[in-house]
Design a protein around this motif. Structure first.
Motif, PDB file in Angstrom:
ATOM      1  N   VAL A  98      -9.879 -60.111 -20.887  1.00  0.00           N
ATOM      2  CA  VAL A  98     -10.303 -58.817 -21.425  1.00  0.00           C
ATOM      3  C   VAL A  98     -11.816 -58.785 -21.616  1.00  0.00           C
ATOM      4  O   VAL A  98     -12.474 -57.775 -21.341  1.00  0.00           O
ATOM      5  N   LEU A  99     -12.384 -59.894 -22.084  1.00  0.00           N
ATOM      6  CA  LEU A  99     -13.839 -59.964 -22.231  1.00  0.00           C
ATOM      7  C   LEU A  99     -14.523 -59.772 -20.883  1.00  0.00           C
ATOM      8  O   LEU A  99     -15.510 -59.020 -20.773  1.00  0.00           O
ATOM      9  N   ALA A 100     -14.006 -60.416 -19.848  1.00  0.00           N
ATOM     10  CA  ALA A 100     -14.578 -60.266 -18.511  1.00  0.00           C
ATOM     11  C   ALA A 100     -14.423 -58.839 -18.004  1.00  0.00           C
ATOM     12  O   ALA A 100     -15.331 -58.279 -17.378  1.00  0.00           O
ATOM     13  N   ALA A 101     -13.251 -58.226 -18.286  1.00  0.00           N
ATOM     14  CA  ALA A 101     -13.040 -56.839 -17.873  1.00  0.00           C
ATOM     15  C   ALA A 101     -14.035 -55.915 -18.552  1.00  0.00           C
ATOM     16  O   ALA A 101     -14.583 -54.996 -17.932  1.00  0.00           O
ATOM     17  N   ASP A 102     -14.295 -56.163 -19.829  1.00  0.00           N
ATOM     18  CA  ASP A 102     -15.264 -55.359 -20.575  1.00  0.00           C
ATOM     19  C   ASP A 102     -16.649 -55.475 -19.953  1.00  0.00           C
ATOM     20  O   ASP A 102     -17.377 -54.487 -19.805  1.00  0.00           O
TER      21      ASP A 102
END
Length: 327
Positions: A98-102
């Motif tokens: 999720v951090l990477a997607a953000d």
């Protein structure tokens, strides 16, 4: 012989049942998303309360729907006292995802989504204004009345926002839309391993202790748990100012991965069974990250922390009750 190769060697027995079962779980997700029809649009207080509800649902689901079954499956696979290794790795992986997607979602993409939502809202408002003009004005001066009506509507909206700023919306900004996108991603990621579990359940029918009724019960339990999850996606979008149709679409879309995952679970049952503990924990990590990094800060930024907390408690209790009652 062909039947034996196809259904016994390739493990494709239960494919139709798995597809129907996961279509049922998707339907209940869409049914929950349809509750958006009765939710007012452009209400800041409703937005923060619904975000809190979403956070509570996600926190409860992270444990009872994901982490607890992940530990049980890992122990059954022989991990024993070190079951925390695959589960912990999956959880961290979900948070990093999720951090990477953000970080990877471009601002221009978010801006385009923001613009699309506002254009839908403006189109609806203009349609309502035109209907008022047609009812009250004559043909020869309808143009002037339309302009005055739209202008009056806009002025009234501004006045309402000014007078009721604590409960009225601010125009969705890049950061707010980004957080709503991550909410959709987290719920969708959470639904994927649940679809896998349903597929594995149907593919396992005939093994010791596993019959078709137990597979049906699993699909029913996951489907009922999906109802508040569809609601948890669609209501914040509607309260943020998006159209009813768009809000419903994204709410039900979060469950559309389950039929695909169910079919995959049947086709690759042996591999999926080994990966399921980490996959469940992966979804839990994604949801926990979104709640702590996005949902709670978004609510706190507007001073509606008590409303958000009420939503968290209600959402947690609803999801906990469904998870424990349905197993």
């Amino acid at each position: 012989l062909l039947y034996t190769i196809k259904f016994e060697v390739l493990g494709m027995h239960g494919l139709t049942d798995a597809l129907l079962g996961t279509l049922f779980t998707w339907f209940l997700t869409a049914l929950g998303a349809a509750c958006v029809l009765i939710v007012p649009r452009n209400r800041r207080d409703i937005l923060d309360t619904s975000l809190g509800f979403s956070g509570g649902v996600m926190l409860a689901a992270s444990y009872w729907s994901l982490l607890a079954p992940a530990f049980t499956l890992a122990e059954e696979q022989g991990w024993g006292s070190v079951a925390c290794i695959p589960v912990g790795a999956g959880l961290v992986g979900g948070a990093v995802f999720v951090l990477a997607a953000d970080c990877c979602i471009p601002d221009d993409v978010v801006g385009a989504i923001t613009g699309a939502g506002r254009e839908e809202e403006q189109s609806e408002d203009e349609t309502q204004g035109l209907e008022t003009v047609q009812r009250n004005g004559s043909d020869e001066n309808s143009s002037g009345l339309r302009q005055r009506n739209v202008k009056s509507s806009n002025n009234g909206s501004v006045a309402k926002d000014t007078l009721n700023s604590p409960s009225s919306p601010t125009k969705p900004n890049i950061q707010q839309i980004r957080r709503l996108i991550l909410l959709i991603i987290a719920i969708t990621v959470h639904n994927f391993p649940e679809g896998l579990a349903v597929g594995v359940g149907y593919a396992s029918v005939g093994r010791p202790g596993v019959d078709i009724q137990s597979a049906h019960n699993l699909a029913l339990g996951i489907g009922l748990q999906n109802f508040p999850e569809g609601l948890a996606v669609s209501v914040p979008l509607k309260a943020a100012g998006y159209s009813t149709l768009s809000s419903f679409f994204w709410g039900q879309a979060s469950g559309m991965v389950e039929p695909l995952a169910g079919v995959l679970g049947v086709l690759c049952v042996a591999l999926v069974e080994r990966l399921l503990p980490a996959a469940l924990a992966f979804a839990a990590g994604a949801m926990i990250w979104v709640v702590s990094n996005d949902i709670i800060p978004e609510c706190a930024a507007n001073g509606n922390t008590r409303l958000c907390s009420v939503g968290v408690v209600v959402g947690f209790v609803v999801m906990m009750s469904l998870d424990t009652a349905l197993g």
